[in-house]
Design a protein around this motif. Structure first.
Motif, mmCIF file in Angstrom:
data_model
loop_
_atom_site.group_PDB
_atom_site.id
_atom_site.type_symbol
_atom_site.label_atom_id
_atom_site.label_comp_id
_atom_site.label_asym_id
_atom_site.label_seq_id
_atom_site.Cartn_x
_atom_site.Cartn_y
_atom_site.Cartn_z
ATOM 1 N N CYS A 44 -9.205 5.178 -2.123
ATOM 2 C CA CYS A 44 -8.345 3.992 -2.211
ATOM 3 C C CYS A 44 -8.513 3.373 -3.591
ATOM 4 N N THR A 63 -1.665 -0.790 -3.943
ATOM 5 C CA THR A 63 -2.898 -0.103 -3.571
ATOM 6 C C THR A 63 -2.538 1.316 -3.140
ATOM 7 N N GLU A 69 0.839 -1.192 0.000
ATOM 8 C CA GLU A 69 0.000 0.000 0.000
ATOM 9 C C GLU A 69 0.878 1.247 0.000
#
Length: 470
Positions: free
Chosen positions: A440, A429, A409
């Motif tokens: 997101c 992500t 992420e």
């Protein structure tokens, strides 16, 4: 590698997709081949050479890349051509270049021979490193060694650190390399710090410093019982875990990497993995979000329906009174983003290997946890419990094995002086600000909020989702 050529050629054996992808992590750009993607890969029977057949997507001409092991087992490119009209022409040259039965390549003059990761040289290994010798962790041990050998320029203490008291720091560096090169980035280590320079084919460049959030008091990573997540939502987002992230990131920010001549003018990111408490990575992700953005959320009942309520904080809970919201203003504009994973573990190494090549005989590997539930209005994750070698698990991923970037992420700083483009880390992500809202964006359809890996004997009953939910 799509359209893999399965042909068995004399003195060469075809490589599976997964094994080829592991070895390709040693190439400067990893899995990125530009307009000349691979269409076949073979290995010499002595295991010292790998030949890759490529084909141009425009004129359909063929090429080849040959890599061989050095005497210290590091892969090195010994041949590369892109001017063959016919496949057979390229393969006829490929075979002799594998040098079947010949000695490994010499380490070039001026290059330090890489220490063997398995050679303790009289050192006492840490308990967590010693677990790699057990049969259940052989896939992880082999994979970690391949990643170590793929590092462009690890420092001379890398192997000894990994064997002893800095195992998790080195594990995180190895996993970052795999995730970066899996996404086709050119990864180099031209300076002592930051740890990595990454570059894509579009010309995007950034520097990355790796760090781990460690406990205030050391604990045994092998036998200590799992820590429990705080019950209070504000404590989860703004409590002791957030404070530990604040101290760790603050220490790195205090070194002012952005002022180094080679970093100035480029995005700078800190990549952090969490080991502050036993298995804290299962629940500490929210604490990082709380510290970076000064906000969290909790579930409340309104008019008989469960809904998400935003909670905010200007400072973290505790005597230190650390300010919350590192990315809520321009005070740290030189930090472009923070990279995080909840899966820096031996379990990750095992899963990538076992999902690709299968499990050691007599053992079953099961992953259980929570999927991110994309159902509109869903407030919680969706529980799962899957055999890692099952078709159901492999079909979660387009590679048909667990990718390195699956849990990666990137938390973007909306006030960054040098923002990081999404194209630089395309398979991660991304968390970013859009019109004042946190958005997101995921590359993989499957996102896993948290998980654990269970290894059992095949003669034992397989773990079930019902047992996990209990």
């Amino acid at each position: 590698m799509t359209g893999t050529d399965p042909t068995i050629v004399d003195d060469m054996k075809p490589l599976s997709q997964w094994e080829f992808d592991i070895y390709a992590l040693s190439l400067p750009r990893g899995h990125s081949f530009g307009e000349q993607p691979p269409v076949g890969a073979w290995q010499s029977f002595d295991g010292l050479s790998c030949g890759i057949l490529t084909q141009n997507i425009n004129d359909r001409s063929f090429g080849l890349i040959v890599i061989r092991r050095r005497t210290d087992h590091v892969w090195t490119v010994i041949a590369e051509r892109n001017d063959f009209v016919a496949r057979e022409e390229a393969l006829s040259l490929l075979q002799p270049l594998l040098k079947e039965g010949e000695q490994p390549e010499s380490v070039p003059p001026g290059v330090t021979q890489r220490a063997a990761l398995y050679d303790l040289q009289g050192r006492q290994p840490s308990e967590v490193f010693a677990t790699l010798t057990s049969l259940s962790h052989h896939p992880a041990a082999w994979t970690l060694n391949q990643l170590y050998l793929a590092l462009p320029k690890p420092d001379q203490n890398w192997a000894s650190d990994c064997q002893t008291n800095n195992f998790h720091t080195r594990l995180w560096e190895a996993q970052l390399l795999a995730a970066f090169r899996e996404q086709g980035l050119r990864v180099t280590q031209p300076h002592e710090s930051p740890d990595f320079r990454i570059e894509n084919r579009l010309g995007g460049v950034a520097w990355v410093e790796a760090v781990t959030a460690n406990p205030p008091v050391a604990y045994n990573h092998v036998n200590t019982p799992r820590s429990a997540a705080p019950a209070d939502r504000e404590e989860i987002f703004f409590g002791s875990a957030a404070e530990r992230f604040a101290k760790t990131l603050g220490n790195k920010l205090g070194r002012h990497y952005e002022q180094l001549p080679h970093v100035t003018g480029h995005p700078f990111m800190i990549a952090i993995a969490d080991f502050q408490a036993p298995a804290s990575m299962l629940w500490s992700r929210e604490a990082l979000i709380g510290y970076l953005y000064g906000e969290g959320w909790r579930e409340v009942e309104i008019n008989g329906r469960n809904q998400v309520e935003r909670i905010a904080a200007a400072q973290l809970i505790g005597d230190s009174s650390f300010p919350a919201g590192l990315f809520t203003d321009g005070r740290q504009a030189e930090l472009s983003a923070v990279i995080f994973t909840n899966a820096c573990s031996i379990g990750k190494l095992n899963r990538v290997a076992v999902s690709g090549q299968g499990a050691p005989k007599g053992l079953r590997y099961t992953r259980m946890g929570n999927f991110f539930d994309r159902t509109p209005g869903a407030l919680r994750g969706a529980p799962f419990c899957l055999d890692i070698t099952s078709e159901e698990y492999r079909e979660l991923w387009p590679q048909r094995y667990e990718p390195w970037s699956a849990e990666l992420e990137v938390f973007h700083n909306p006030f960054a002086r040098y923002p990081v483009s999404f194209e630089l880390l395309p398979e991660a992500t991304h968390w970013f600000d859009q019109g004042g809202e946190k958005v997101c964006r995921s590359f993989y359809e499957t996102s896993i909020l948290w998980s654990q890996t269970l290894i059992t004997n095949t003669e034992d009953p397989p773990p079930r989702l019902e047992d996990f939910l209990k």
